[in-house]
Design an enzyme around this catalytic site. Structure first.
Site, PDB file in Angstrom:
ATOM      1  CD  GLU A 127      10.573  12.770  10.791  1.00  0.00           C
ATOM      2  OE1 GLU A 127       9.431  12.212  11.158  1.00  0.00           O
ATOM      3  OE2 GLU A 127      11.259  12.241  10.256  1.00  0.00           O
ATOM      4  CB  CYS A 132      13.400   9.285   7.393  1.00  0.00           C
ATOM      5  SG  CYS A 132      14.600   8.048   6.416  1.00  0.00           S
ATOM      6  CD  GLU A 163      13.040   0.239   7.772  1.00  0.00           C
ATOM      7  OE1 GLU A 163      13.938   1.053   7.209  1.00  0.00           O
ATOM      8  OE2 GLU A 163      12.840  -0.963   7.200  1.00  0.00           O
ATOM      9  CE  LYS A 197      -1.494   2.978   2.773  1.00  0.00           C
ATOM     10  NZ  LYS A 197      -1.369   4.136   1.893  1.00  0.00           N
TER      11      LYS A 197
HETATM   12  P1  NAD Z   1       2.632   8.617   7.556  1.00  0.00           P
HETATM   13  O1  NAD Z   1       3.011   7.594   8.882  1.00  0.00           O
HETATM   14  O2  NAD Z   1       1.683   9.443   7.551  1.00  0.00           O
HETATM   15  O3  NAD Z   1       2.145   7.554   6.340  1.00  0.00           O
HETATM   16  C1  NAD Z   1       3.047   6.301   5.908  1.00  0.00           C
HETATM   17  C2  NAD Z   1       2.188   5.255   5.489  1.00  0.00           C
HETATM   18  O4  NAD Z   1       1.423   4.887   6.543  1.00  0.00           O
HETATM   19  C3  NAD Z   1       1.167   5.892   4.318  1.00  0.00           C
HETATM   20  O5  NAD Z   1       1.302   4.706   3.385  1.00  0.00           O
HETATM   21  C4  NAD Z   1      -0.008   6.026   4.703  1.00  0.00           C
HETATM   22  O6  NAD Z   1      -1.125   5.784   4.113  1.00  0.00           O
HETATM   23  C5  NAD Z   1      -0.059   5.087   6.148  1.00  0.00           C
HETATM   24  N1  NAD Z   1      -1.003   5.415   7.331  1.00  0.00           N
HETATM   25  C6  NAD Z   1      -1.305   6.508   7.593  1.00  0.00           C
HETATM   26  N2  NAD Z   1      -2.080   6.494   8.738  1.00  0.00           N
HETATM   27  C7  NAD Z   1      -2.321   5.033   8.843  1.00  0.00           C
HETATM   28  C8  NAD Z   1      -3.108   4.382   9.683  1.00  0.00           C
HETATM   29  N3  NAD Z   1      -3.993   4.882  10.596  1.00  0.00           N
HETATM   30  N4  NAD Z   1      -3.138   3.118   9.699  1.00  0.00           N
HETATM   31  C9  NAD Z   1      -2.460   2.257   8.984  1.00  0.00           C
HETATM   32  N5  NAD Z   1      -1.491   2.927   7.739  1.00  0.00           N
HETATM   33  C10 NAD Z   1      -1.760   4.401   7.833  1.00  0.00           C
HETATM   34  O7  NAD Z   1       4.180   9.096   7.198  1.00  0.00           O
HETATM   35  P2  NAD Z   1       4.459   9.987   5.703  1.00  0.00           P
HETATM   36  O8  NAD Z   1       4.068  11.259   6.295  1.00  0.00           O
HETATM   37  O9  NAD Z   1       3.710   9.341   4.353  1.00  0.00           O
HETATM   38  O10 NAD Z   1       6.097  10.033   5.689  1.00  0.00           O
HETATM   39  C11 NAD Z   1       6.762  10.636   6.347  1.00  0.00           C
HETATM   40  C12 NAD Z   1       7.271   9.871   7.603  1.00  0.00           C
HETATM   41  O11 NAD Z   1       7.997   8.861   7.135  1.00  0.00           O
HETATM   42  C13 NAD Z   1       8.267  10.630   8.336  1.00  0.00           C
HETATM   43  O12 NAD Z   1       8.137  10.515   9.785  1.00  0.00           O
HETATM   44  C14 NAD Z   1       9.780  10.020   7.996  1.00  0.00           C
HETATM   45  O13 NAD Z   1      10.840  10.247   8.894  1.00  0.00           O
HETATM   46  C15 NAD Z   1       9.356   8.462   7.854  1.00  0.00           C
HETATM   47  N6  NAD Z   1      10.327   7.790   7.006  1.00  0.00           N
HETATM   48  C16 NAD Z   1      10.990   7.031   7.613  1.00  0.00           C
HETATM   49  C17 NAD Z   1      11.882   6.086   6.966  1.00  0.00           C
HETATM   50  C18 NAD Z   1      12.950   5.133   7.320  1.00  0.00           C
HETATM   51  O14 NAD Z   1      13.372   4.432   6.682  1.00  0.00           O
HETATM   52  N7  NAD Z   1      13.117   5.234   8.819  1.00  0.00           N
HETATM   53  C19 NAD Z   1      12.068   6.491   5.740  1.00  0.00           C
HETATM   54  C20 NAD Z   1      11.139   7.361   4.904  1.00  0.00           C
HETATM   55  C21 NAD Z   1      10.353   8.103   5.801  1.00  0.00           C
END
Ligand code: NAD
Length: 498
Positions: free
Chosen positions: A400, A302, A267, A191
């Site tokens: 962040e 990230c 992650e 997804k």
């Molecule tokens: P997010 O957590 O809002 O969303 C990530 C994914 O989770 C999306 O596909 C989203 O649709 C899904 N999601 C959101 N709410 C959900 C729920 N209630 N239940 C299930 N799935 C849900 O993050 P984002 O805004 O898309 O990305 C930014 C974040 O990602 C930042 O915190 C960044 O640090 C992190 N990130 C981490 C890494 C790593 O390797 N550690 C790499 C890239 C990004």
């Protein structure tokens, strides 16, 4: 090497056709509900295409297709050398469609197309190739049990792997999960983030063209609280690989407990420190890389080096160097090769970044940037922004922001620098700049993070694990360690007559 002009990129973008349907069991299909949502280009607000809005029903279909494929062995029991050949072909197909893959991410979430075509898309091909090559080179074990017993300890695929990914590196985050999970013999239901589903859908199509059998790689675009949650709570998903924010990572741990105790690999977020010591001889390179560390990909990384700790004796001179670099990195049209930064993913994220900037104006010293930017009067752009004299407990230095905003803090001793760097809920990555080898090793040793880059920033490769400590999560992508998380240890005892 792709060398296209602004007008070349614009005409290729105009000629693109988008796949917006879900990819389930080897076919593009509408969501069962028939609902769609718009995929929007944040650089100008235009609608790119309608995308299937999958929910629990579609997730059920995709998981069932993945399970059928897993059980009949069309991929899970294919000889490793044959799986390798298919994944190598997929890597080739990504290379053959490099500019299209780069454009899909650039249009969908605003990154510079020049970065997407030199970093993201070739990276995806490279990671598929790397895991393809690993498939027939990883051996299992025979336990030292003694005569009469043969005990085989093997790593077996888990079954159906759910992958939920963010929008900042759409193709690469999908690849980091899918390449390793597929190489290990699993079925995958991915997804992608709702802001950026297009490259994942095209990837699934290329995978099918390469020979990944029907049902083995499914993509269900949709929202987190519907499709994402359905995958997290699914009783027939064996493992959930998540990359995204810390808050949602915690939700996936709960989903697992509420459902079938699936393995969860989170992650999550970061607030990575970059420590610059006065004994670093090449402060120009340190400044170049500090600017890259926070402004690359609009700071939507990230592991972005968003906290800069500089030894007080060189702090003012170093900030001057940084200001010059930031001022040379103004955002522009993501398709224009002369632009130095692209667009922020959407209006919501842009407003969230600007809230931090506005609060920072009252609590720290804004030395450059601090405003939105528009291209032809439109779009979600933020100037590269630096705050100096930020107190260690300011939200600018703790939260962040996920945007092009750098906080600078002076330090007086190595101990103080290490203490401040570690005083964070996050532990994804850190950088250290010094020409004193003992200091480099000592400080690297004391930093509680998943990756330390010495005299560089954000170092990563297919050969090394990437992931965090503390609330940055404990999943690891890349390297052979990532294969471990998509496999289970199985022991088979065989009795024989001595
Ligand atoms: P997010 O957590 O809002 O969303 C990530 C994914 O989770 C999306 O596909 C989203 O649709 C899904 N999601 C959101 N709410 C959900 C729920 N209630 N239940 C299930 N799935 C849900 O993050 P984002 O805004 O898309 O990305 C930014 C974040 O990602 C930042 O915190 C960044 O640090 C992190 N990130 C981490 C890494 C790593 O390797 N550690 C790499 C890239 C990004």
């Amino acid at each position: 090497m792709v060398d296209l002009s602004f007008s070349d990129w614009k005409s290729r973008a105009a000629g693109l056709s988008f796949r917006g349907q879900a990819f389930i069991d080897g076919k593009f299909v509408d969501a069962v509900s028939g609902r769609t949502f718009d995929s929007i280009n944040p650089a100008n607000g235009s609608v790119l295409t309608a995308v299937a809005e999958c929910d629990a029903e579609d997730v059920n279909l995709a998981v069932a297709a993945g399970r059928r494929a897993f059980e009949d062995g069309r991929w899970s029991r294919m000889a490793p050398g044959d799986r390798k050949a298919v994944l190598l072909k997929l890597a080739d197909l990504i290379r053959a469609n490099l500019t299209e893959m780069a454009l899909l991410d650039s249009l969908d979430m605003g990154k510079l197309v020049t970065d997407a075509v030199t970093v993201d898309a070739p990276g995806s091909a490279h990671f598929f190739q790397w895991y393809a090559e690993a498939t027939d080179k990883v051996y299992d074990e025979v336990a030292p049990t003694g005569p009469g017993d043969l005990a085989l300890v093997s790593r077996v695929p888990l079954g159906v792997v759910g992958a939920v990914t963010p929008w900042n590196f759409p193709l690469d985050m999908a690849t980091w999960k899918a390449a390793a999970a597929l190489a290990a013999g699993n079925s995958v239901v991915l997804k992608p983030a709702e802001q950026s589903p297009l490259s994942a859908l095209r990837l699934a199509e290329l995978a099918a063209e390469a020979g990944v059998p029907d049902g083995v790689f499914n993509v269900v675009p949709g929202f987190g609280h519907t499709a994402g949650q359905a995958l997290g709570l699914h009783m027939d998903v064996d493992c959930l690989a998540f990359t995204g924010s810390t808050g949602i990572g915690k939700k996936f741990m709960e989903y697992s407990g509420q459902s079938n105790l699936k393995q969860v690999w989170p992650e999550t977020g970061g607030k990575s420190p970059n420590l610059v010591f006065a004994d670093c001889e090449d402060l120009d390179t340190a400044a170049d890389m500090a600017a890259f560390g926070i402004f690359f990909n609009q700071g939507e990384v990230c592991s972005a080096n968003s906290r800069l700790y500089v030894e007080r004796s060189i702090k003012d001179a170093f900030v001057e160097k940084l200001i010059a670099r930031a001022e040379g990195m103004q955002p522009g049209d993501p398709l224009d090769p002369s632009s130095k930064m692209g667009a922020i993913v959407d209006e919501k994220q842009t407003q969230g970044i600007m809230k931090f900037v506005e609060a920072g104006n009252a609590s720290a010293n804004l030395v450059t940037g601090g405003a939105r930017h528009y291209v032809d009067g439109k779009g979600c752009f933020v100037q590269p922004t630096i705050f100096d004299d930020v107190s260690h407990d300011n939200p600018l230095a703790r939260d962040e922001i996920f945007g092009p905003v750098l906080s600078v803090i002076a330090f007086d001793s190595e101990d103080e620098a290490v203490h401040m760097a570690n005083d964070s809920i996050y532990g994804l990555a850190a950088s250290v700049w010094t020409d004193n080898l003992s200091r480099a090793c000592r400080v690297a040793d004391r930093l509680h993070v998943g990756t330390v880059s010495v005299n560089t920033v954000d170092a990563l490769s297919a050969q090394t694990p990437f992931g965090g400590m503390k609330q940055s999560g404990f999943g690891r992508d890349l390297s052979l360690h990532s294969l471990e998380k998509y496999t289970g240890l199985k022991t088979t005892w065989i009795k024989y007559k001595t």
